[in-house]
Design a protein around this motif. Sequence first.
Motif, PDB file in Angstrom:
ATOM      1  N   PRO A 145       0.779  -1.239   0.000  1.00 49.26           N
ATOM      2  CA  PRO A 145       0.000   0.000   0.000  1.00 49.26           C
ATOM      3  C   PRO A 145       0.806   1.283   0.000  1.00 49.26           C
ATOM      4  CG  PRO A 145      -1.021  -1.595   1.472  1.00 49.26           C
ATOM      5  CD  PRO A 145       0.281  -2.187   1.045  1.00 49.26           C
ATOM      6  N   THR A 146       1.928   1.343   0.746  1.00 45.09           N
ATOM      7  CA  THR A 146       2.641   2.609   0.871  1.00 45.09           C
ATOM      8  C   THR A 146       3.759   2.779  -0.158  1.00 45.09           C
ATOM      9  OG1 THR A 146       4.122   1.648   2.542  1.00 45.09           O
ATOM     10  CG2 THR A 146       2.146   2.810   3.345  1.00 45.09           C
ATOM     11  N   SER A 147       3.862   1.878  -1.103  1.00 49.56           N
ATOM     12  CA  SER A 147       4.891   1.982  -2.140  1.00 49.56           C
ATOM     13  C   SER A 147       4.525   3.072  -3.145  1.00 49.56           C
ATOM     14  CB  SER A 147       5.023   0.647  -2.875  1.00 49.56           C
ATOM     15  OG  SER A 147       5.632   0.802  -4.140  1.00 49.56           O
ATOM     16  N   PRO A 148       5.366   4.111  -3.302  1.00 48.05           N
ATOM     17  CA  PRO A 148       5.008   5.195  -4.224  1.00 48.05           C
ATOM     18  C   PRO A 148       4.924   4.744  -5.679  1.00 48.05           C
ATOM     19  CG  PRO A 148       7.197   5.547  -3.271  1.00 48.05           C
ATOM     20  CD  PRO A 148       6.580   4.409  -2.526  1.00 48.05           C
ATOM     21  N   PHE A 149       5.873   3.930  -6.144  1.00 49.49           N
ATOM     22  CA  PHE A 149       5.809   3.471  -7.533  1.00 49.49           C
ATOM     23  C   PHE A 149       4.594   2.571  -7.761  1.00 49.49           C
ATOM     24  CE2 PHE A 149      10.191   4.943  -7.588  1.00 49.49           C
ATOM     25  CZ  PHE A 149      10.298   5.479  -8.859  1.00 49.49           C
ATOM     26  N   SER A 150       4.152   1.879  -6.714  1.00 51.26           N
ATOM     27  CA  SER A 150       2.915   1.101  -6.831  1.00 51.26           C
ATOM     28  C   SER A 150       1.719   2.017  -7.015  1.00 51.26           C
ATOM     29  CB  SER A 150       2.716   0.224  -5.596  1.00 51.26           C
ATOM     30  OG  SER A 150       3.744  -0.738  -5.480  1.00 51.26           O
ATOM     31  N   GLU A 151       1.710   3.153  -6.300  1.00 55.16           N
ATOM     32  CA  GLU A 151       0.611   4.096  -6.465  1.00 55.16           C
ATOM     33  C   GLU A 151       0.577   4.630  -7.893  1.00 55.16           C
ATOM     34  OE1 GLU A 151      -2.758   6.448  -5.449  1.00 55.16           O
ATOM     35  OE2 GLU A 151      -1.869   4.594  -4.673  1.00 55.16           O
ATOM     36  N   LYS A 152       1.736   4.848  -8.468  1.00 55.16           N
ATOM     37  CA  LYS A 152       1.798   5.259  -9.881  1.00 55.16           C
ATOM     38  C   LYS A 152       1.036   4.270 -10.758  1.00 55.16           C
ATOM     39  CE  LYS A 152       5.228   5.559 -13.622  1.00 55.16           C
ATOM     40  NZ  LYS A 152       6.679   5.413 -13.945  1.00 55.16           N
ATOM     41  N   ILE A 153       1.302   2.983 -10.591  1.00 58.62           N
ATOM     42  CA  ILE A 153       0.661   1.970 -11.440  1.00 58.62           C
ATOM     43  C   ILE A 153      -0.796   1.764 -11.061  1.00 58.62           C
ATOM     44  CG2 ILE A 153       0.756  -0.431 -12.198  1.00 58.62           C
ATOM     45  CD1 ILE A 153       2.980   1.442 -13.289  1.00 58.62           C
ATOM     46  N   ARG A 154      -1.117   1.829  -9.775  1.00 61.23           N
ATOM     47  CA  ARG A 154      -2.530   1.703  -9.379  1.00 61.23           C
ATOM     48  C   ARG A 154      -3.368   2.788 -10.047  1.00 61.23           C
ATOM     49  NH1 ARG A 154      -0.141   0.297  -3.894  1.00 61.23           N
ATOM     50  NH2 ARG A 154      -0.173   2.537  -3.424  1.00 61.23           N
ATOM     51  N   GLN A 178      10.737  10.184 -17.003  1.00 56.99           N
ATOM     52  CA  GLN A 178      12.019   9.662 -16.542  1.00 56.99           C
ATOM     53  C   GLN A 178      12.641  10.591 -15.506  1.00 56.99           C
ATOM     54  OE1 GLN A 178      14.786   8.843 -19.712  1.00 56.99           O
ATOM     55  NE2 GLN A 178      16.344   8.056 -18.336  1.00 56.99           N
ATOM     56  N   TRP A 179      12.544  11.906 -15.724  1.00 63.00           N
ATOM     57  CA  TRP A 179      13.028  12.877 -14.732  1.00 63.00           C
ATOM     58  C   TRP A 179      12.263  12.723 -13.417  1.00 63.00           C
ATOM     59  CZ3 TRP A 179       9.788  16.678 -12.671  1.00 63.00           C
ATOM     60  CH2 TRP A 179      10.398  17.552 -11.755  1.00 63.00           C
ATOM     61  N   ALA A 180      10.940  12.597 -13.510  1.00 64.66           N
ATOM     62  CA  ALA A 180      10.122  12.515 -12.301  1.00 64.66           C
ATOM     63  C   ALA A 180      10.410  11.240 -11.513  1.00 64.66           C
ATOM     64  CB  ALA A 180       8.639  12.589 -12.668  1.00 64.66           C
ATOM     65  N   ASP A 181      10.611  10.130 -12.226  1.00 67.60           N
ATOM     66  CA  ASP A 181      10.869   8.856 -11.560  1.00 67.60           C
ATOM     67  C   ASP A 181      12.261   8.770 -10.952  1.00 67.60           C
ATOM     68  OD1 ASP A 181       8.409   7.629 -11.889  1.00 67.60           O
ATOM     69  OD2 ASP A 181       8.949   6.642 -13.774  1.00 67.60           O
ATOM     70  N   SER A 182      13.123   9.700 -11.285  1.00 70.69           N
ATOM     71  CA  SER A 182      14.495   9.666 -10.776  1.00 70.69           C
ATOM     72  C   SER A 182      14.803  10.926  -9.968  1.00 70.69           C
ATOM     73  CB  SER A 182      15.485   9.479 -11.937  1.00 70.69           C
ATOM     74  OG  SER A 182      15.275  10.456 -12.952  1.00 70.69           O
ATOM     75  N   THR A 183      15.056  12.032 -10.637  1.00 79.74           N
ATOM     76  CA  THR A 183      15.482  13.252  -9.943  1.00 79.74           C
ATOM     77  C   THR A 183      14.434  13.753  -8.956  1.00 79.74           C
ATOM     78  OG1 THR A 183      16.794  13.845 -11.885  1.00 79.74           O
ATOM     79  CG2 THR A 183      16.323  15.598 -10.293  1.00 79.74           C
ATOM     80  N   PHE A 232       1.559  10.692 -14.040  1.00 77.80           N
ATOM     81  CA  PHE A 232       1.592   9.581 -13.094  1.00 77.80           C
ATOM     82  C   PHE A 232       2.970   9.471 -12.426  1.00 77.80           C
ATOM     83  CE2 PHE A 232      -1.799   8.596 -16.078  1.00 77.80           C
ATOM     84  CZ  PHE A 232      -2.838   8.318 -15.198  1.00 77.80           C
ATOM     85  N   ALA A 233       4.031   9.755 -13.203  1.00 77.06           N
ATOM     86  CA  ALA A 233       5.375   9.686 -12.646  1.00 77.06           C
ATOM     87  C   ALA A 233       5.632  10.829 -11.672  1.00 77.06           C
ATOM     88  CB  ALA A 233       6.403   9.703 -13.775  1.00 77.06           C
ATOM     89  N   ALA A 234       5.144  12.020 -11.988  1.00 74.59           N
ATOM     90  CA  ALA A 234       5.356  13.154 -11.099  1.00 74.59           C
ATOM     91  C   ALA A 234       4.482  13.083  -9.850  1.00 74.59           C
ATOM     92  CB  ALA A 234       5.091  14.465 -11.845  1.00 74.59           C
TER      93      ALA A 234
END
Length: 313
Positions: free
Chosen positions: A10-19, A96-101, A181-183
């Motif tokens: 539940p608290t995984s941020p990248f999971s929230e992106k995909i949800r 890509q910037w949002a998912d990294s930097t 979604f990434a940002a």
Amino acid sequence: MTDIILHHYPTSPFSEKIRLVLGYKQLAWKSVVIPSIMPKPDVLALTGGYRKTPFLQIGSDVYCDSALICDVLEHLQAEPSLYPAQHKGLARVLAQWADSTLFWAAMAYNLQPKGAAALFEGVPPEAAKAFGADRAAMSAGMTRLRPGDASAAYKSYLRRIANMLHGQDFLLGDAPCVADFAAYHPLWFTRQVVPVMAGILDATPFVLAWMDRMAALGHGRMEKYSAAESIALCSASTGATAIKDSTFEDEHGIPLGSRVTVAAESFGTDVTEGELIAATRTHYSLRRVDARAGTVQVHFPRIGYVLKAVLPT
């Protein structure tokens, strides 16, 4: 359509992106909740070594990394699109910037002492310590932002996102795209997981309003599923890949059929080993055999991952 299974917590941020992507596309999916730290025996049965969250399973195909998962979901259901025709390249570069930097600045801000205390409130000290040790191992060798530097960077990035939202509802126009979604997900972590840190968002009301619009997309149609069921399904499947492109593009001098490893470039560099069955312009695919999951095809994006041949011993 073969069942879409998301392995997440539940608290995984990248999971929230995909949800949220699943919600945007109004897809039905099965939810397997996985541990946030090692050990993850059921995860490794499917991935062979990759342990980051989330990953997507369709039959005996396992897709690693949220960037590749977005491509897979786009293949499965093209509309509404994550990649606007007039801004495809821009959307991908911004994502890509949002998912990294952006992500690393936000998380360095979020998990400074006050945020970390809120995250682990009510959690036994040994569990909090285990989480810290797990993430330290995953980020070994990475340069981490200090809290003050992270706060300054995060504030600047929030202002830039707010500038993009002047006169439009989403980052690149009237509809969300992969960049939104990434940002969104590192900001979601600030607002929802460690709300004690969320005051940083108040200076950018355009961002808060955009976050409300993103949250309203929902999570689609979710059904609970168990890890044991997902592994059994994988073992009984013969492959249901959603990736259509199989044109071989050799950048390494490694032929198909070779024994190889794939690992992330930086964070979470755990290795997956298998037989190289695809190396296209966008992804690598490995075939491996697991005692419980059977024959599994594990897929990685090219960007951000390192392919190496396994040298004979």
